[in-house]
Design an enzyme around this catalytic site. Structure first.
Site, short mmCIF file in Angstrom:
data_model
loop_
_atom_site.label_atom_id
_atom_site.label_comp_id
_atom_site.label_asym_id
_atom_site.label_seq_id
_atom_site.Cartn_x
_atom_site.Cartn_y
_atom_site.Cartn_z
N ASP A 100 0.87 -1.18 0.00
CA ASP A 100 0.00 0.00 0.00
C ASP A 100 0.91 1.24 0.00
O ASP A 100 1.94 1.26 0.68
CB ASP A 100 -0.89 -0.02 1.25
CG ASP A 100 -1.94 1.05 1.15
OD1 ASP A 100 -3.08 0.70 0.79
OD2 ASP A 100 -1.64 2.24 1.39
N LYS A 165 -1.44 13.86 -14.36
CA LYS A 165 -2.46 14.88 -14.15
C LYS A 165 -3.64 14.24 -13.40
O LYS A 165 -3.73 13.01 -13.43
CB LYS A 165 -2.92 15.44 -15.49
CG LYS A 165 -3.84 14.49 -16.29
CD LYS A 165 -4.67 15.22 -17.29
CE LYS A 165 -5.92 14.45 -17.59
NZ LYS A 165 -6.79 14.96 -18.59
N HIS A 195 0.18 14.55 -21.57
CA HIS A 195 0.33 13.67 -22.73
C HIS A 195 -0.04 14.36 -24.04
O HIS A 195 0.36 13.93 -25.10
CB HIS A 195 -0.46 12.37 -22.54
CG HIS A 195 -1.93 12.57 -22.46
ND1 HIS A 195 -2.57 12.81 -21.29
CD2 HIS A 195 -2.89 12.57 -23.42
CE1 HIS A 195 -3.86 12.95 -21.52
NE2 HIS A 195 -4.09 12.81 -22.80
N LYS A 199 1.97 14.68 -28.60
CA LYS A 199 1.40 14.49 -29.95
C LYS A 199 2.28 15.16 -31.00
O LYS A 199 2.79 16.26 -30.78
CB LYS A 199 -0.01 15.08 -30.02
CG LYS A 199 -1.00 14.33 -29.17
CD LYS A 199 -2.38 14.91 -29.32
CE LYS A 199 -3.33 14.31 -28.30
NZ LYS A 199 -3.48 12.86 -28.41
N GLU A 233 -14.79 16.30 -28.12
CA GLU A 233 -14.85 14.84 -27.96
C GLU A 233 -16.27 14.39 -28.29
O GLU A 233 -17.23 15.07 -27.92
CB GLU A 233 -14.54 14.47 -26.51
CG GLU A 233 -13.14 14.84 -26.08
CD GLU A 233 -12.87 14.39 -24.66
OE1 GLU A 233 -12.31 13.29 -24.49
OE2 GLU A 233 -13.25 15.11 -23.73
N ASP A 252 -10.32 19.22 -16.42
CA ASP A 252 -9.88 18.01 -17.13
C ASP A 252 -9.12 18.35 -18.41
O ASP A 252 -8.21 17.63 -18.80
CB ASP A 252 -11.12 17.17 -17.47
CG ASP A 252 -10.74 15.81 -18.02
OD1 ASP A 252 -9.95 15.12 -17.36
OD2 ASP A 252 -11.21 15.45 -19.12
N HIS A 257 -4.17 20.95 -20.89
CA HIS A 257 -3.84 20.74 -22.31
C HIS A 257 -4.08 21.99 -23.16
O HIS A 257 -3.25 22.36 -23.99
CB HIS A 257 -4.69 19.60 -22.90
CG HIS A 257 -4.66 18.36 -22.08
ND1 HIS A 257 -3.49 17.83 -21.60
CD2 HIS A 257 -5.64 17.54 -21.65
CE1 HIS A 257 -3.77 16.73 -20.92
NE2 HIS A 257 -5.07 16.54 -20.92
N LYS A 357 -17.61 17.49 -24.16
CA LYS A 357 -17.88 16.07 -24.39
C LYS A 357 -19.18 15.96 -25.17
O LYS A 357 -20.02 16.85 -25.13
CB LYS A 357 -18.02 15.36 -23.05
CG LYS A 357 -16.67 15.23 -22.35
CD LYS A 357 -16.67 14.10 -21.37
CE LYS A 357 -15.28 13.83 -20.85
NZ LYS A 357 -14.43 13.09 -21.80
N1 LIG Z 1 -6.07 5.97 -17.89
C1 LIG Z 1 -5.66 6.90 -18.72
O1 LIG Z 1 -5.73 6.73 -19.95
C2 LIG Z 1 -5.11 8.20 -18.20
C3 LIG Z 1 -4.82 9.24 -19.12
C4 LIG Z 1 -4.25 10.42 -18.65
C5 LIG Z 1 -3.96 10.56 -17.30
N2 LIG Z 1 -4.27 9.56 -16.42
C6 LIG Z 1 -3.92 9.76 -15.00
O2 LIG Z 1 -3.08 8.68 -14.59
C7 LIG Z 1 -3.34 8.33 -13.24
C8 LIG Z 1 -3.69 6.86 -13.17
O3 LIG Z 1 -4.85 6.63 -13.93
P1 LIG Z 1 -5.47 5.18 -14.15
O4 LIG Z 1 -6.57 5.35 -15.10
O5 LIG Z 1 -4.40 4.20 -14.45
O6 LIG Z 1 -6.08 4.89 -12.70
P2 LIG Z 1 -6.51 3.48 -12.11
O7 LIG Z 1 -6.85 2.53 -13.20
O8 LIG Z 1 -7.49 3.81 -11.05
O9 LIG Z 1 -5.15 2.97 -11.45
C9 LIG Z 1 -4.59 3.51 -10.32
C10 LIG Z 1 -3.81 2.41 -9.62
O10 LIG Z 1 -3.28 2.94 -8.40
C11 LIG Z 1 -3.46 1.99 -7.37
N3 LIG Z 1 -3.60 2.61 -6.05
C12 LIG Z 1 -4.36 3.67 -5.70
N4 LIG Z 1 -4.18 3.97 -4.40
C13 LIG Z 1 -3.30 3.06 -3.91
C14 LIG Z 1 -2.71 2.83 -2.63
N5 LIG Z 1 -2.97 3.61 -1.58
N6 LIG Z 1 -1.84 1.82 -2.52
C15 LIG Z 1 -1.54 1.02 -3.57
N7 LIG Z 1 -2.07 1.17 -4.79
C16 LIG Z 1 -2.94 2.18 -4.96
C17 LIG Z 1 -4.74 1.28 -7.73
O11 LIG Z 1 -4.65 0.01 -7.13
P3 LIG Z 1 -5.94 -0.94 -6.91
O12 LIG Z 1 -6.25 -1.46 -8.30
O13 LIG Z 1 -5.44 -1.99 -5.99
O14 LIG Z 1 -6.99 -0.05 -6.31
C18 LIG Z 1 -4.70 1.23 -9.25
O15 LIG Z 1 -4.07 0.06 -9.72
C19 LIG Z 1 -4.44 9.28 -12.76
O16 LIG Z 1 -3.86 10.36 -12.12
C20 LIG Z 1 -5.12 9.72 -14.07
O17 LIG Z 1 -5.70 11.00 -13.93
C21 LIG Z 1 -4.83 8.39 -16.85
#
Ligand SMILES: NC(=O)c1ccc[n+]([C@@H]2O[C@H](COP(=O)([O-])OP(=O)(O)OC[C@H]3O[C@@H](n4cnc5c(N)ncnc54)[C@H](OP(=O)(O)O)[C@@H]3O)[C@@H](O)[C@H]2O)c1
Length: 514
Positions: A100, A165, A195, A199, A233, A252, A257, A357
């Site tokens: 954790d 972000k 990100h 681009k 979007e 957002d 961006h 959106k």
């Molecule tokens: N997804 C995208 O395409 C995207 C694009 C641009 C930016 N972002 C940014 O990137 C970041 C991650 O996004 P995501 O979509 O990958 O989020 P996500 O799918 O919710 O993944 C976050 C990960 O962090 C882990 N986590 C959270 N709190 C924790 C803790 N206290 N201890 C251990 N593990 C912990 C979660 O574990 P558990 O699974 O065990 O809960 C999960 O695996 C965010 O800040 C988001 O805004 C994402």
């Protein structure tokens, strides 16, 4: 316009430094969809050295082998390029550490793990820590790394942290996060990622403006009537309703961006391409936008929220019907802003920004609209008004540039038509598949922070966005939902420009190769 056969001038000519990348949030969506495929692509394109490894950190206790197998299955289900010998080579460099993020033991375990991985892969003590986690744990992770001594740079070994972000939700929270990061990191070690700046077309903005002598002399208030930046979007909030309902489009999309796009369009030429020189010019642009008073927010901005409608021939629900969204939500899914830059180059040239959106189509573009010719020379031919020339920079999904000019239609009478001089990125030929994160990860590994947000840039962007959010929060919108899914946003956004005798340019696909 098409790409010529001339030899390319290239700045991408060396491998990244030996290093380990530690990814916090290894079980998350971003890691599987973007980060691991991007690192794999860099390695497959020989931009990563042999002295390279990845350590994923997540909550569940797993062995390295189980992590490799699981990750391979999940990544391959999402990305077609992550197969074959290049993936086998890459997967052999994947390691795992669990815990954790709030517990000290997680960082002690990670520290021991890094010593092992470094010995095996000779990574020279260099480490990138990537925070691919919810923003609520950014400060906690950095504090844990600091306590475990993992952020200390000595004997030429570097330690860098990439922060995802959103960076804060207003000026005060962004300042608080910067304060926490600076307790254990110097600004030089912090890479706030955006990100959008990965681009191609966005990177091409600097080349277009400063690599072409013909552009710069007309890039100012004397020749430019106004600038429009659209990030549209067609998707709704998908599975991110819970996050989005607390954020909205300004947090957002616009504060980060779109303000970066604006800065690239409006900045002065830097004296060199060194990171600090480029970032100094970008921050000056953001600082030239005067924060609005409450009354100015009402006059110069429009907010919207989508109701039910049709997108791509399919009926879709309104925002308030999406899962994890409050049934009476006041969150904006659309915003249009008129911004004024108070500097000599752009005085009295409005910059109109809009994003939303569930709009008519997915399209991001920048329109530079030039002034009309000063004399109505074709009046005798019955043409009173000649439409303005426009330069349209298509950012996504197609990437390219169109210059819209007037031409005479062949024949005995004078008749004008708009024609396009077009460059399409596809003219460079088939490009290898990329996630958009490759360049940014590579830049961090070579210590180039040009494309990352600096502390003062984040502050300047929040100084513009926060008064808008505060004024809106004080006066909840009475008319939400005020645009139908599949439309181009609320009518008030058209009126915002109509008051200035202007109108939004309807986004079109980039012109195809002729
Ligand atoms: N997804 C995208 O395409 C995207 C694009 C641009 C930016 N972002 C940014 O990137 C970041 C991650 O996004 P995501 O979509 O990958 O989020 P996500 O799918 O919710 O993944 C976050 C990960 O962090 C882990 N986590 C959270 N709190 C924790 C803790 N206290 N201890 C251990 N593990 C912990 C979660 O574990 P558990 O699974 O065990 O809960 C999960 O695996 C965010 O800040 C988001 O805004 C994402």
């Amino acid at each position: 316009m098409t790409a010529t056969d001339e030899k390319p001038a290239c700045a991408f000519d060396r491998k990244a430094d030996p290093c380990i990348i530690v990814i916090f949030g290894a079980a998350g969506d971003l890691n599987k969809r973007k980060l691991l495929p991007a690192l794999h692509n860099l390695r497959a394109n020989r931009l990563l050295p042999d002295e390279f490894a990845v350590v994923g950190v997540a909550r569940r206790e797993l062995s390295h082998q189980v992590f490799r197998e699981q990750t391979t299955r999940e990544v391959q289900a999402l990305s077609a390029t992550t197969r074959g010998p290049s993936w086998i080579d890459f997967a052999a460099r994947l390691y795992y550490s669990y815990g954790d993020f709030g517990e000290g033991a997680t960082y002690e375990r990670l520290a021991a793990q890094l010593i092992e991985v470094e010995k095996r892969h000779h990574t020279a003590g260099n480490v990138v820590f990537y925070l691919a986690t919810p923003p609520t744990v950014f400060a906690e992770i950095v504090a844990g790394l600091g306590r475990a001594g993992l952020l200390t740079e000595r004997d030429g070994k570097w330690r860098r942290v990439i922060v995802e972000k959103p960076f804060g939700r207003d000026l005060a929270s962004a300042e608080a996060l910067n304060y926490e990061l600076h307790k254990v990191l110097s600004e030089k070690q912090i890479y706030r990622i955006d990100h959008y700046l990965g681009k191609e077309t966005v990177q091409n903005l600097l080349v277009f403006r400063f690599g072409n002598g013909v552009v710069e002399p007309i890039w100012n208030r004397r020749y430019v009537d106004h600038v429009q930046i659209t990030v549209a979007e067609d998707l709704g909030v998908e599975r991110r309703g819970g996050y989005y309902d607390k954020a909205g489009v300004v947090r957002d999309m616009i504060q980060n961006h779109m303000f970066q796009l604006l800065a690239l369009v409006a900045m002065e030429p830097p004296s060199t391409l060194a990171a600090e020189a480029v970032r100094n010019e970008k921050v000056k642009v953001l600082e030239a936008i005067r924060p609005m008073s409450g009354d100015e927010v009402i006059r110069n901005t429009v907010r919207g929220q989508y109701g039910a409608g049709m997108v791509g021939g399919k009926a879709v629900p309104g925002y308030r019907e999406e899962s994890d969204v409050a049934p009476a939500s006041n969150t904006e899914t659309y915003a249009a802003l008129e911004l004024s830059l108070e500097n000599w180059r752009w005085a009295k040239v409005p910059f109109y920004l809009r994003s939303g959106k569930r709009l008519g189509r997915r399209d991001s573009e920048i329109v530079i609209q030039f002034r009309r010719p000063p004399l109505a020379l074709f009046r005798q031919a019955g043409i009173d008004q000649i439409g303005a020339n426009r330069l349209v920079i298509h950012v996504q999904p197609d990437e390219g540039i169109d210059l819209q000019m007037k031409a005479k239609i062949p024949g005995p009478r004078i008749q004008l038509r708009t024609v396009k001089l077009s460059f399409n990125y596809a003219d460079f030929g088939e490009q290898p598949e990329a996630t958009g994160y490759e360049r940014l990860l590579y830049d961090c590994m070579i210590g180039d922070s040009t494309l990352f947000h600096r502390e003062d840039m984040v502050r300047a962007a929040w100084q513009i966005a926060t008064p808008i959010l505060e004024a809106w929060a004080e006066r909840p919108a009475a008319d939400f939902p005020n645009y139908a899914a599949g439309s181009w946003g609320p009518a008030a956004a058209d009126e915002l420009l109509a008051c200035d005798r202007r109108s939004w340019v309807v986004p079109e696909a980039v012109s195809k190769k002729r």
